[in-house]
Design a protein around this motif. Structure first.
Motif, short mmCIF file in Angstrom:
data_model
loop_
_atom_site.label_atom_id
_atom_site.label_comp_id
_atom_site.label_asym_id
_atom_site.label_seq_id
_atom_site.Cartn_x
_atom_site.Cartn_y
_atom_site.Cartn_z
N GLU A 148 1.22 -1.35 0.13
CA GLU A 148 -0.27 0.15 -0.30
C GLU A 148 0.89 1.52 0.03
N GLU B 112 1.59 9.17 -5.02
CA GLU B 112 0.24 10.18 -4.53
C GLU B 112 0.85 11.61 -3.45
N GLU C 73 -3.87 6.01 3.89
CA GLU C 73 -5.11 4.19 3.42
C GLU C 73 -3.69 2.78 3.20
N VAL D 253 -11.08 9.19 6.26
CA VAL D 253 -10.29 8.91 5.18
C VAL D 253 -11.84 8.16 4.66
N THR D 254 -12.38 7.41 4.45
CA THR D 254 -13.16 7.05 3.41
C THR D 254 -14.16 7.68 2.91
N ARG E 192 -12.04 9.67 0.34
CA ARG E 192 -12.00 8.97 -0.83
C ARG E 192 -13.02 9.11 -1.75
N GLN F 149 -13.67 11.86 -3.77
CA GLN F 149 -12.90 11.70 -4.76
C GLN F 149 -13.59 11.25 -6.32
N ASP F 150 -13.58 9.71 -5.99
CA ASP F 150 -14.04 8.58 -7.13
C ASP F 150 -15.37 9.58 -7.36
#
Length: 437
Positions: free
Chosen positions: A41, A48, A88, A125-126, A129, A132-133
Motif C-alpha cells: 500500500e 500520490e 490508506e 478517510v473513507t 476517498r 474523490q472517486d
C-alpha cells in the motif's frame, strides 16, 4: 487438580515478553503479513505524495512491523495504525491492534478513546476517498452514499475487533479468577488436611493415654493385692495353714478378676482395630474420617467396658481390709446415682489411692471418706504414717509413678479438682471433687 500460580509462572517459556513460543510465532507471522500489506500500500501512497517508491515501501515495512509488539505495547500499535490511516495502509494492523487493545488489561476509557479515534479517522478517510472517486466519475451513486460508506466502513473495521477483544478479555479474566479460586481452595484443602491429621494424631494420643490409664487401674490394684496376699501367705504358710489357705483363695480370686477385666479391655481393643482401613492415598476424606474414627473409637471403647460404680466401693474397701489394711469407710450425704463417667472416676480415685497405700505405706491405718453434695461428689483417702518405716517396701511392690498423674487426668477431664500431698502427721492425703453433672 489445577495448576498453582507458581507453576503457572514457571510455565512462561517463550522469548522476551511472550508467554509461549507459539504466541511469538503467531505475532511474528502477523507482523510479516502486516509489513507486506503496508509495503504494497506504500507504493500508491508514494506516487500520490510525490516521494520515491522505495521510501513508501520502507515506510510501509516499518509501520507494518510494529504489530510485532502488540502484546507489549498495544496502545502504541493502535496509535501507529491511526497515524497511517490517511495513507490508506495498515488495515490488518488496525484490526489486530484494536482487538489486542480491547482484550488486554487497559482501562476502559483508554479503549473507548482510541477506538473512537480509529472510528473517526477511518470514517473521514473513507468519506474523502469516496468523494474523490465520485468527483472523478468513478462512482455515479447519489450523495447519500457518502455518509453510508463512511459509517459502514468505519464500523466494520472498528466495532467487530473491539467487541471480540472485550469478550476474549473478559473470558480470560474469568478463567484467571477461577484458577486463583481453585488455587486458594486447594491451599485451604491442604490446610484442612493438615489440621485433620493433627486432630487424628491428638485423638490417637488421647486414646493411648486412656487405654494406658485403664490398664494401669485394672492391673495395679488387683496385682498389688495379689502381691500383698502372696507375701502374707509366705509368712504364715507354716504357722497358720488355715489362714494360708484363705490367702491363697484370695490370690486366686484377685487373679481371676484381673484376667476378666483384662480380657474385656483387650476385646474392646480388638473390636476397635477391626474397623475398615481406608487407603492412605485419599487426601482429605481419609484423614478426616481417620480423626473421626479415632475419636469415636475412644468413646465406644469407654462405653463398651462396663466400668465400676460407687456401689462397689464397699467391696473395694473390703478387699483392702482382707489384705491386712486397717481401713474405714464413711459416707456423708444422701446416696444417689451419678453419670457413669463420674462414678467410674470416683471409684478409680479411691482404688488407686488404696493401691498407693499398699505400695508405700503397708500397715498404715487408712480413712476413706465419700461426701454426696448438692452439685458435686467429694472423696478423700488419707493414711496415717506406717507403723514401721521399712514396711512400705516389705512386699516389694514396684511403682511406675503414674498413679497420681492418672487420677489427676481423670478428675480434671470432668472439670473437677484434684489435690494430693503429705499430711502434717507424716501420712498422705488424696482429695478430689467432681461435678455431679
Amino acid at each position: 487438580m489445577t495448576t498453582t500460580g507458581e507453576e503457572h509462572a514457571r510455565a512462561l517459556t517463550g522469548p522476551w515478553w511472550w508467554a509461549r513460543w507459539r504466541s511469538a510465532v503467531l505475532d511474528g507471522g502477523l507482523a510479516l503479513l502486516s509489513a507486506v500489506e503496508c509495503a504494497a500500500e506504500g507504493v500508491p501512497f508514494a506516487r500520490e505524495a510525490g516521494v520515491p517508491v522505495s521510501v513508501g515501501v520502507l515506510f510501509g515495512l516499518i509501520a507494518g512491523a510494529v504489530l510485532l509488539v502488540r502484546r507489549k505495547w498495544p496502545v502504541a500499535v493502535v496509535l501507529v495504525a491511526i497515524a497511517v490511516t490517511p495513507a490508506e495502509m495498515g488495515f490488518l494492523m488496525g484490526v489486530v491492534g484494536l482487538y489486542t487493545l480491547a482484550s488486554c488489561e487497559v482501562p476502559r476509557r483508554v479503549i473507548g478513546a482510541l477506538s473512537g479515534m480509529s472510528l473517526l479517522g477511518t470514517a473521514v478517510v473513507t468519506f474523502v476517498r469516496v468523494r474523490q472517486d465520485m468527483a472523478r466519475g468513478d462512482l455515479t451513486l447519489g450523495d447519500w452514499f457518502l455518509p453510508f460508506a463512511a459509517v459502514t466502513t468505519s464500523l466494520g473495521l472498528t466495532a467487530p475487533p473491539v467487541l471480540l477483544g472485550l469478550y476474549v478479555g473478559a473470558r480470560r479474566r474469568l478463567m484467571e479468577s477461577l484458577r486463583e479460586r481453585a488455587d486458594s481452595l486447594e491451599r485451604e484443602l491442604q490446610l484442612l488436611a493438615e489440621r485433620a491429621e493433627e486432630r487424628a494424631e491428638w485423638a490417637r494420643n488421647e486414646e493411648r493415654t486412656r487405654i494406658a490409664r485403664e490398664m494401669h487401674d485394672v492391673v495395679a490394684h488387683r496385682v498389688s493385692l495379689m502381691v500383698v496376699h502372696a507375701a502374707a501367705l509366705q509368712a504364715v504358710a507354716r504357722k497358720d495353714p488355715e489362714k494360708a489357705v484363705r490367702n491363697a483363695a484370695l490370690v486366686g480370686d484377685m487373679g481371676r478378676q484381673a484376667l476378666t477385666e483384662l480380657r474385656e479391655m483387650l476385646g474392646v481393643l480388638r473390636a476397635g482395630g477391626d474397623a475398615v482401613r481406608r487407603p492412605s492415598g485419599v487426601p482429605l476424606a481419609a484423614v478426616g474420617e481417620a480423626a473421626e474414627a479415632a475419636a469415636s473409637r475412644a468413646a465406644v471403647a469407654s462405653e463398651a467396658v462396663e466400668g465400676p460404680c460407687l456401689s462397689e466401693l464397699e467391696e473395694l474397701v473390703g478387699q483392702s481390709a482382707a489384705a491386712g489394711m486397717v481401713v474405714d469407710l464413711s459416707v456423708e450425704g444422701e446416696v444417689r446415682s451419678y453419670p457413669a463417667e463420674v462414678e467410674q472416676t470416683a471409684y478409680r480415685v479411691v482404688q488407686e489411692a488404696l493401691t498407693n497405700v499398699h505400695k508405700h505405706a503397708a500397715g498404715a491405718k487408712t480413712h476413706v471418706r465419700l461426701a454426696h453434695r448438692v452439685s458435686e461428689i467429694a472423696m478423700q483417702v488419707e493414711n496415717e504414717p506406717p507403723p514401721e518405716p521399712a514396711s512400705a517396701s516389705a512386699a516389694g511392690l514396684p511403682s511406675g509413678g503414674n498413679g497420681l498423674v492418672g487420677m489427676r487426668e481423670r478428675v480434671v477431664a470432668l472439670g473437677g479438682v484434684f489435690v494430693s500431698g503429705p499430711t502434717d502427721a507424716g501420712g498422705f492425703r488424696v482429695s478430689a471433687v467432681i461435678p455431679a453433672a
